[in-house]
Design a protein around this motif. Structure first.
Motif, PDB file in Angstrom:
ATOM      1  N   ALA A 280       0.813  -1.220   0.000  1.00 33.13           N
ATOM      2  CA  ALA A 280       0.000   0.000   0.000  1.00 33.13           C
ATOM      3  C   ALA A 280       0.848   1.272   0.000  1.00 33.13           C
ATOM      4  CB  ALA A 280      -0.971  -0.026   1.170  1.00 33.13           C
ATOM      5  N   ARG A 283       2.500   1.944  -3.351  1.00 38.55           N
ATOM      6  CA  ARG A 283       1.537   2.402  -4.348  1.00 38.55           C
ATOM      7  C   ARG A 283       1.175   3.861  -4.109  1.00 38.55           C
ATOM      8  NH1 ARG A 283      -1.766  -1.366  -3.712  1.00 38.55           N
ATOM      9  NH2 ARG A 283      -2.741  -0.406  -1.913  1.00 38.55           N
ATOM     10  N   GLN A 284       1.064   4.228  -2.808  1.00 37.93           N
ATOM     11  CA  GLN A 284       0.687   5.607  -2.485  1.00 37.93           C
ATOM     12  C   GLN A 284       1.788   6.587  -2.885  1.00 37.93           C
ATOM     13  OE1 GLN A 284      -0.235   4.834   1.588  1.00 37.93           O
ATOM     14  NE2 GLN A 284      -2.056   3.664   0.998  1.00 37.93           N
ATOM     15  N   ASP A 286       4.009   6.142  -5.241  1.00 39.82           N
ATOM     16  CA  ASP A 286       3.988   6.197  -6.698  1.00 39.82           C
ATOM     17  C   ASP A 286       2.783   7.005  -7.190  1.00 39.82           C
ATOM     18  OD1 ASP A 286       4.840   5.511  -9.310  1.00 39.82           O
ATOM     19  OD2 ASP A 286       3.324   3.925  -9.393  1.00 39.82           O
ATOM     20  N   GLY A 287       1.624   6.721  -6.589  1.00 39.83           N
ATOM     21  CA  GLY A 287       0.376   7.353  -7.017  1.00 39.83           C
ATOM     22  C   GLY A 287       0.379   8.853  -6.818  1.00 39.83           C
ATOM     23  N   PHE A 288       0.764   9.292  -5.601  1.00 39.96           N
ATOM     24  CA  PHE A 288       0.715  10.730  -5.344  1.00 39.96           C
ATOM     25  C   PHE A 288       1.794  11.476  -6.121  1.00 39.96           C
ATOM     26  CE2 PHE A 288      -1.697   9.201  -1.577  1.00 39.96           C
ATOM     27  CZ  PHE A 288      -2.878   9.855  -1.888  1.00 39.96           C
ATOM     28  N   ARG A 290       2.746  10.637  -9.062  1.00 41.24           N
ATOM     29  CA  ARG A 290       2.190  10.721 -10.403  1.00 41.24           C
ATOM     30  C   ARG A 290       1.129  11.829 -10.498  1.00 41.24           C
ATOM     31  NH1 ARG A 290       1.535   7.570 -14.844  1.00 41.24           N
ATOM     32  NH2 ARG A 290       3.729   7.266 -14.419  1.00 41.24           N
ATOM     33  N   ILE A 291       0.221  11.847  -9.510  1.00 37.15           N
ATOM     34  CA  ILE A 291      -0.839  12.856  -9.525  1.00 37.15           C
ATOM     35  C   ILE A 291      -0.232  14.250  -9.434  1.00 37.15           C
ATOM     36  CG2 ILE A 291      -2.841  13.746  -8.253  1.00 37.15           C
ATOM     37  CD1 ILE A 291      -3.385  10.786  -7.481  1.00 37.15           C
ATOM     38  N   GLU A 294       1.165  15.309 -12.641  1.00 39.51           N
ATOM     39  CA  GLU A 294       0.073  15.656 -13.568  1.00 39.51           C
ATOM     40  C   GLU A 294      -0.507  17.031 -13.245  1.00 39.51           C
ATOM     41  OE1 GLU A 294      -1.245  11.039 -14.446  1.00 39.51           O
ATOM     42  OE2 GLU A 294      -2.542  12.347 -13.247  1.00 39.51           O
TER      43      GLU A 294
ATOM     44  N   ASN B  14      -7.629   2.642   4.613  1.00 41.65           N
ATOM     45  CA  ASN B  14      -6.433   3.441   4.403  1.00 41.65           C
ATOM     46  C   ASN B  14      -6.806   4.711   3.624  1.00 41.65           C
ATOM     47  OD1 ASN B  14      -4.041   4.474   3.137  1.00 41.65           O
ATOM     48  ND2 ASN B  14      -3.030   2.549   3.691  1.00 41.65           N
ATOM     49  N   ASP B  17      -5.178   5.214   0.257  1.00 40.93           N
ATOM     50  CA  ASP B  17      -5.700   4.317  -0.768  1.00 40.93           C
ATOM     51  C   ASP B  17      -7.094   4.760  -1.207  1.00 40.93           C
ATOM     52  OD1 ASP B  17      -3.609   2.700  -1.282  1.00 40.93           O
ATOM     53  OD2 ASP B  17      -4.507   0.843  -0.506  1.00 40.93           O
ATOM     54  N   LEU B  20      -6.725   7.590  -3.526  1.00 45.36           N
ATOM     55  CA  LEU B  20      -6.245   7.167  -4.851  1.00 45.36           C
ATOM     56  C   LEU B  20      -7.353   6.455  -5.633  1.00 45.36           C
ATOM     57  CD1 LEU B  20      -2.620   5.896  -4.077  1.00 45.36           C
ATOM     58  CD2 LEU B  20      -3.278   7.999  -5.271  1.00 45.36           C
ATOM     59  N   SER B  97      -4.661  -5.545  -1.519  1.00 46.64           N
ATOM     60  CA  SER B  97      -3.246  -5.612  -1.902  1.00 46.64           C
ATOM     61  C   SER B  97      -2.775  -7.052  -2.018  1.00 46.64           C
ATOM     62  CB  SER B  97      -2.380  -4.929  -0.844  1.00 46.64           C
ATOM     63  OG  SER B  97      -2.607  -3.548  -0.881  1.00 46.64           O
ATOM     64  N   PRO B 119      -2.858  -3.167  -7.993  1.00 45.92           N
ATOM     65  CA  PRO B 119      -1.474  -3.185  -8.485  1.00 45.92           C
ATOM     66  C   PRO B 119      -0.640  -2.152  -7.734  1.00 45.92           C
ATOM     67  CG  PRO B 119      -3.049  -2.984 -10.296  1.00 45.92           C
ATOM     68  CD  PRO B 119      -3.801  -2.749  -9.031  1.00 45.92           C
ATOM     69  N   VAL B 120       0.634  -2.448  -7.561  1.00 45.18           N
ATOM     70  CA  VAL B 120       1.521  -1.519  -6.860  1.00 45.18           C
ATOM     71  C   VAL B 120       1.818  -0.312  -7.759  1.00 45.18           C
ATOM     72  CG1 VAL B 120       3.847  -1.239  -5.920  1.00 45.18           C
ATOM     73  CG2 VAL B 120       2.520  -3.280  -5.387  1.00 45.18           C
ATOM     74  N   PHE B 122       1.188   2.659 -10.001  1.00 42.40           N
ATOM     75  CA  PHE B 122       0.001   3.502  -9.980  1.00 42.40           C
ATOM     76  C   PHE B 122      -0.734   3.559 -11.327  1.00 42.40           C
ATOM     77  CE2 PHE B 122      -2.208   7.629 -10.240  1.00 42.40           C
ATOM     78  CZ  PHE B 122      -3.195   7.356  -9.315  1.00 42.40           C
ATOM     79  N   ARG B 126      -4.584   2.725 -11.447  1.00 45.50           N
ATOM     80  CA  ARG B 126      -5.612   3.660 -11.899  1.00 45.50           C
ATOM     81  C   ARG B 126      -6.469   3.020 -12.986  1.00 45.50           C
ATOM     82  NH1 ARG B 126      -3.884   9.733 -12.776  1.00 45.50           N
ATOM     83  NH2 ARG B 126      -2.327   8.795 -14.116  1.00 45.50           N
TER      84      ARG B 126
END
Lengths: 495, 153
Positions: A280, A283-284, A286-288, A290-291, A294, B14, B17, B20, B97, B119-120, B122, B126
């Motif tokens: 988790a 991923r967070q 990486d995700g944030f 990326r956001i 953007e 979370n 999460d 996201l 996860s 998926p890990v 992003f 997405r």
């Protein structure tokens, strides 16, 4: 000889008058073996109350079927001066056989009727101790050389011989064990079935482990129990067969197994937690990142873009590490599903997968025919995929990469190899090659998590095989492995 | 307070999460309601406690459950929903996860309609979440109302 009606009374009278002189069991019999008198000592020794046996023949009660020639002994006694002494065997009410010394005497009542008075004494222990002396001189050296506790038992269930290890293990002296029922060494809760198991063994004696698949326990003199493994083998001595039990205390091994189980449970919990919780945050990140990039849009500052990329690269690498580690752990736990597999096909499958990712590179593949071997095809695919992708990775700097997959016979064993003409490695570090997280190249040069070869090694070891490599710096590397799933079953199957 | 119609109930403890996921659902966001633990998820669906005012609102088209939820875990929520006639046909997606085989098997054994691993990476995350939302909120035909709570309480 006809017995008068009042014979019971008369023999009782005779017997009682003698009783003072005798200790232990005293029986009064008619010459045909009918029991007429039975004292308290007899009740104690044979387990029958007088009321149960008076009027019955000794041949139907305490004389075992194979000893019916007793009758001749009495007659001989009667003929030869009126008394005799001999050794015999008796069966008690509970079925147990004991050895007795018999003193037989002919007595007459006032009318001249003849009776037999038998005084019997349990000499079981004495006899076994005596017999053990003889056995011991013959077998001592073999028994004492054995690492296990050895207990010899005869068909009546009595211990005829033990070695020092048996004395040590069970906490008894030799003298205490000889002539004792072997059940003394068995926890009480198993006493019910043990004699019948014993009887079965003597019916068909052969070398085998005792209680296959069962958890066996031994009982020490102090009543404590301990886990054992027992192997039985028949031993023929003179006319009789003995069962030789080799007993091994497996508590140290059980302790290790317990510790291993705990460690495995902990590892499983750890893996579960990694699988659920560690992904988790990666991923967070990486995700944030990326956001954020953007949101910043195309006019993003060069440096900011660079840092954001670094964050994402880091997260990506961490993600791959977690996945590879979980995969390695999974392979460690997973059971081998072996079947006959043509390795050429497995290698070709792996090759095809990798070729798809290497478009634009010139790679000369050479795939020799590989043997058909008993192995787990899924896991073997993982082995080839890892070895081939390594070969492809480390030949990246070559204009024409060569990857050769083949088989050679070494020490009579088929040995698979994967050879490349890549950058190789320094043999000085060859022992680090298969360690988890061990890398011989900088991450900037060659990407990777350092788990791949550890995974390959784990799979090969699970197959009872060996893996090794040799290389010359800048001239290429060769990886070799063997497979032997039968050996794997032998070594891994036990745990 | 939650009376407006909700099409996707998300149970995710979370907050990052959850954010996201909502981010990834982009255009569908207004149709999603997020709760943070198993108790809230059950209260929402059975119109209890804080969600008593939802008694006459239709059930969502899909429930997206994380496996690891505080108070009542995802699998237990799933079990309770399947045991109740009002929610036994409600589409439920496990979104987690974990890719452990044991978890996947358990999810299906307890009656999940789908099991999706987060998926890990992003980009893939997405895309996965977007597809999931799109599929369950537009492509999939939900069970008829007669099978849902409207007829129950």
């Amino acid at each position: 000889m006809i017995q008068p009606i009042d014979s019971v009374e008369r023999v009782t009278e005779l017997a009682t008058s003698m009783s003072e002189a005798f200790l232990g069991a005293l029986l009064g019999l008619a010459p045909d073996g009918t029991i007429l008198y039975w004292n308290a000592g007899a009740e104690e020794l044979f387990g029958y109350a007088g009321s149960e046996v008076i009027g019955k023949s000794v041949l139907d009660t305490i004389v075992p079927p194979e000893h019916v020639d007793e009758k001749r002994r009495w007659l001989a006694a009667a003929l030869g001066g009126g008394s005799a002494l001999y050794e015999s065997v008796r069966r008690r009410k509970d079925g147990l056989q004991i050895c007795v010394d018999v003193a037989v005497k002919v007595a007459r009542d006032r009318d001249g009727n003849e009776y037999l008075l038998l005084n019997e004494r349990d000499i079981t222990r004495v006899k076994y101790q005596r017999d053990a002396q003889v056995l011991q001189t013959r077998f001592r050296e073999v028994l004492e050389a054995a690492p296990d506790a050895i207990v010899l038992v005869d068909s009546s269930g009595r211990i005829t011989l033990v070695n020092s290890e048996a004395e040590r293990l069970f906490g008894y002296t030799r003298g205490e064990l000889l002539g004792q029922l072997v059940e003394e060494l068995v926890p009480t809760r198993f006493h019910g079935n043990h004699p019948s198991h014993r009887a079965n063994y003597f019916r068909e004696p052969q070398t085998r482990p005792m209680g296959i698949g069962l958890e066996l326990s031994g009982r020490r003199k102090d009543g404590t129990e301990f886990p054992v493994e027992i192997s039985l083998s028949p031993l023929s001595i003179e006319n009789s067969t003995l069962a030789m039990a080799a007993i091994r205390d497996v508590s140290p091994r059980k302790k290790i197994e317990e510790a291993l189980k705990t460690a495995n449970r902990e590892l499983e919990a750890f893996t579960y937690s990694v699988s659920h919780d560690l992904r988790a945050p990666i991923r967070q990140i990486d995700g944030f990142a990326r956001i954020l990039s953007e949101q910043l849009g195309p006019e993003i500052d060069e440096k900011v873009a660079h840092y954001l990329r670094r964050i994402q690269d880091g997260a990506g690498h961490m993600g791959r590490l977690v996945d590879d580690l979980l995969n390695l752990a999974k392979i460690g736990r997973q059971d081998l599903k072996p079947r006959l597999v043509g390795l050429t096909t497995v290698a070709r499958d792996a090759m095809t997968d990798i070729e798809a990712d290497t478009t634009g590179r010139e790679i000369r593949w050479q795939l020799d025919p590989l043997p058909t071997i008993e192995c787990d095809p899924g896991l073997m695919k993982v082995v080839f995929t890892n070895l081939l992708s390594n070969a492809v990775k480390y030949t990246r700097s070559r204009t024409a990469a060569v990857v050769h997959i083949g088989c050679a016979v070494r020490h009579g064993e088929p040995t698979i190899f994967v050879r490349d003409n890549g950058v190789g490695f320094d043999m000085k570090y060859a022992d680090k090659l298969f360690g988890v997280f061990q890398r011989l190249h900088r991450a900037e040069e060659f990407e990777g998590t350092g788990v791949g070869l550890a995974t390959v090694q784990r799979i090969v070891h699970k197959h009872g095989g060996q893996i090794w490599a040799d290389a010359i710096r800048d001239q290429g590397a060769s990886f070799y492995f063997t497979l032997n799933p039968r050996a794997a079953e032998r070594t891994h199957g036990a745990v | 307070m939650t009376s407006p119609k909700v099409d996707l109930l998300l149970a995710e403890d979370n907050p990052s999460d959850a954010e996201l996921i909502l981010e990834s659902l982009a255009g569908l966001r207004e149709r999603v309601f997020a709760v943070e633990d198993g108790v809230e998820a059950l209260d929402f669906l059975f119109a209890r406690g804080d969600f008593a005012d939802r008694a006459h609102v239709a059930l969502p088209r899909v429930v997206v459950l994380d496996v690891k939820l505080p108070k009542i875990g995802g699998f237990d929520v799933l079990r309770e929903l399947r045991a109740d006639p009002r929610t036994q046909s409600l589409p439920i997606v496990m979104l987690t996860s974990s890719n452990l085989e044991s978890d996947i098997a358990r999810g299906y054994a307890l009656g999940a309609n789908s099991y999706v691993q987060k998926p890990v990476d992003f980009d893939r995350f997405r895309e996965t979440v977007r597809l999931l939302g799109f599929y369950w909120l537009t492509t999939n035909e939900p069970p008829p109302v007669s099978l849902s709570r409207a007829e129950g309480t």
